[in-house]
Write an enzyme that holds these catalytic residues in place. Sequence first.
Site, short mmCIF file in Angstrom:
data_model
loop_
_atom_site.label_atom_id
_atom_site.label_comp_id
_atom_site.label_asym_id
_atom_site.label_seq_id
_atom_site.Cartn_x
_atom_site.Cartn_y
_atom_site.Cartn_z
N LYS A 1 45.96 40.40 54.01
CA LYS A 1 46.74 39.51 53.14
C LYS A 1 47.62 38.57 53.98
CE LYS A 1 48.16 40.98 49.04
NZ LYS A 1 47.54 42.26 49.32
N GLY B 1 44.14 45.09 44.99
CA GLY B 1 44.68 46.04 44.02
C GLY B 1 44.75 47.47 44.50
N GLU C 1 45.12 33.41 44.29
CA GLU C 1 46.19 33.56 43.30
C GLU C 1 47.13 32.37 43.47
OE1 GLU C 1 48.00 37.43 43.67
OE2 GLU C 1 46.04 38.40 43.94
N HIS D 1 4.18 49.12 39.52
CA HIS D 1 3.77 50.41 40.07
C HIS D 1 4.30 51.60 39.24
CE1 HIS D 1 3.27 53.72 42.86
NE2 HIS D 1 4.52 53.99 42.65
#
Length: 889
Positions: free
Chosen positions: A21, A118, A282, A819
Amino acid sequence: MKTALEFPEIHAGMLAEVGGKAANLGELTRAGLPVPPGWALTTEAYHRAAEQAGLPEVIERAGEDLASQARDRLLGTSIPPDVAERIRKAYAALGEDVPVAVRSSATAEDLPFASFAGQQDTFLNVVGPEEVLLAVRKCWASLWTDRAVAYRESNGIDHAAVRIAVVVQTMVDAEVAGVMFTANPITGRRREAVIDAGPGLGEAVVSGAVNPDRFVADLDSGAIRERAAGDKKIAIRSVPGGGTERVETAADGFCLTDGQVRDLARLGAQVEAHYGAPQDTEWALDAHGKIWLTQARPITTLYPLPQATGRGLRVYFSVNVAQGVMGPFTPMGAAGMRLVSTGAARMTGYPPADPLDGAGPLTEAGQRLWIDLTTAARSRVGRALVPRIFSVAEARSAGLFKALADDPRLSVIHPSPRPFLRAVRRAARQIGAPRRVWWALTRPDRALAYTRELGDRLTGAVDPAPSATPYERLEHAERLLSRSFPMILSIMPIVMTGYGLFALASRLSGIPISDMQDVLRSVPHNPTTEMDMELWRLATRIEPFGERTAAEVTDLYRAGELPKATQDAIAAFLATYGHRGVAEIDLGVKRWSDDPSHIIGVLANYLRMDDRMAPDALFERGAADARAAVERVVAAAARRGRLRGAVARRALERTRRFAGLRELPKYYAVLMLAGVRRSMLVVGGHLVAKGVLDDPQDVFFLDFREVRKALDTGEGGEVVAGRKAVHEQESRRRHVPRMMLSDGTEPEALSMPAADGAIAGTPASAGVVTGPARVVMDPTGAHLEPGEILVCPSTDPGWTPLFLTAGGLVMEMGGAMSHGAVVAREYGIPAVVGVAHATERVATGQTVTVDGAAGTVTVDDTAAADGATGAVAVDGAAGTAAAQETTSA
């Protein structure tokens, strides 16, 4: 290492120091994009705190309560004093008691191959230095939630290698906030922004607490393609002095103007351009109307785009789906398929300049192979023919291909059928189709003898002389792969004649083909069913394994320490069928002769079966049902005329003699591939002796050009480790599209069926069965109790030993002539194929009803998911019913 760094000091290469982050926020800041100011507490700070808390000892013990112990240690130990002081100073530099967001930033977070979004905690509107210190400790502890620990384990990430940094970032007092994907995460379409927006802080949208407004916009033009208003009943807002609160809202209309949507799309285009890949971002819009970026990470769920094969929009179909191989190819496996495709291209008169390049329409994505069907999609003959081929081999793709006609970007530009007809004529001559068809119609014994002669010829050609040099082995492998395809395919005219006569009998009798499927049960000359029956007979001749596991029995077999009769019987089976395996079209995949553990595990399953489910008895009942079905069709034809009846009988007799040969080209192809594999292992051993490779198996992580270069120069082995790592990552990919466009769109995602009621698929084998489901993603080592319903992505011959114990079959891929469908019919197993996302919509232990005639799968959500379940298995084709009691493991 510093314990705190400001965003402008951070770049994308600092993942180990600041986590995913923070690395992304630093990179965005340095790129001049609008990021709220902030800083990162580095992983060094966490490392010192974890050492002080005794976390290494907790990880080393790795008990069941690892997560809770680690959390308790981190929360119960104070932050080292110098680290705490550094946090206070960095916070003060942002302003006096400025509201901040305190966000975790793990070193295994926001990676290109795994998104940990998250997994760790975020704390919003944190005010004051002491509150920031507390939030930091909580972020550290969130690295050890049960969810985060389980996620790391499922992605093969070492707990001890993961550290966490913490981002402290000035809060945006958002009027509106949300998320924006710069590619459509549902359809896969690139250059299409999908924006979710809601009033207040973005947490309401990210957490799913609100139904947001949704906008879809073109990244290049800014054109808004879709708008959908959410109810937006909840907003999360900052509270003066710290913390957040949920408030009810009465938002009417959209919370973004069209201009703001276009501004967001432009910003998304900038972010994607910077990273060179689609991003999940975001964002927040403040009271002054300024847009701020608060995060960007790769969209890890998108399937990679195929390597371009032409200009404009392209249509790609998955070779892996068609062949029942959902995992990735090894580099040499893909190179081998390219050589095989060269043989196919040469047949039609369009050979590549270099045989190693493969046919022009063949390309790669996600270490899987794809065929470019754009020419077919944009031609009249292709639009007519391809859906018919798909309808019997990969039924769901037929509908997807037809729907492409509605896309104006794929309008018809090839109206003439002449190029196609020329290619078909060339290919027919190459494989001797006219002569083979004539044999099938007039001299069936000669046709069958030809298939055996072909097998003998191929068996004698697959291995070079034992004295062959590594160069000679390489040349032999390339020649065999690129030139054997026409010879192997020459069986298909005989097979297609059989199915053509089947259709003729349908017309003569007036009985629809769908009502004649019993004719195709228990047909002779099918090498796959012959193999499965031989494996069953083997199970009847060997001694029970007792309490030993399959792995223990395998070890005893390898050591030659099983009872002699058992040892010899298994060895004899592998001498005949050891060239087969799961995903056997990949040269890099081990065969049963390399690793017999799968076959021994299947034998362990067979040894638990009772006589009522003995496959040889079921097969004989199937043959009796087929004879009865033939008489029914012949009688119906005879009622319309005596000659009709006679012709129908002769036609169906040919059908049954030739239908089983459908599996023979694949059988011979795998025989050839196994020979090439043996040769390449010898070459791999030579490269090990030269110090290029560490293990002979590593040769399969090079292609043929690279092997030649390694033989010439003694270099090239350094790429193997990286390729193995990427291959392992791709092996964990759960979703592989059937079909995709060059802009990333998955046509299937545009036509997803409703999830309520019965799950629809394609009828494959008549009959109805109810029983507990067993979801199997990989047959190797799979445990299938007799009577369980096998639910799987797709199958190749390596799966079929499981069919003998299965009560029914549900398959995500395939069509009526694929198959799995063919073998299921021969065994009288009710089967439904082409069931979208079956392995996700059905869980192991659920009671399901498979209706193989209607093509439906019904899940009984009220049934117990574990424990003993009673079910009645009804075989509508065989006319049998057997009460079963199965304990789901």
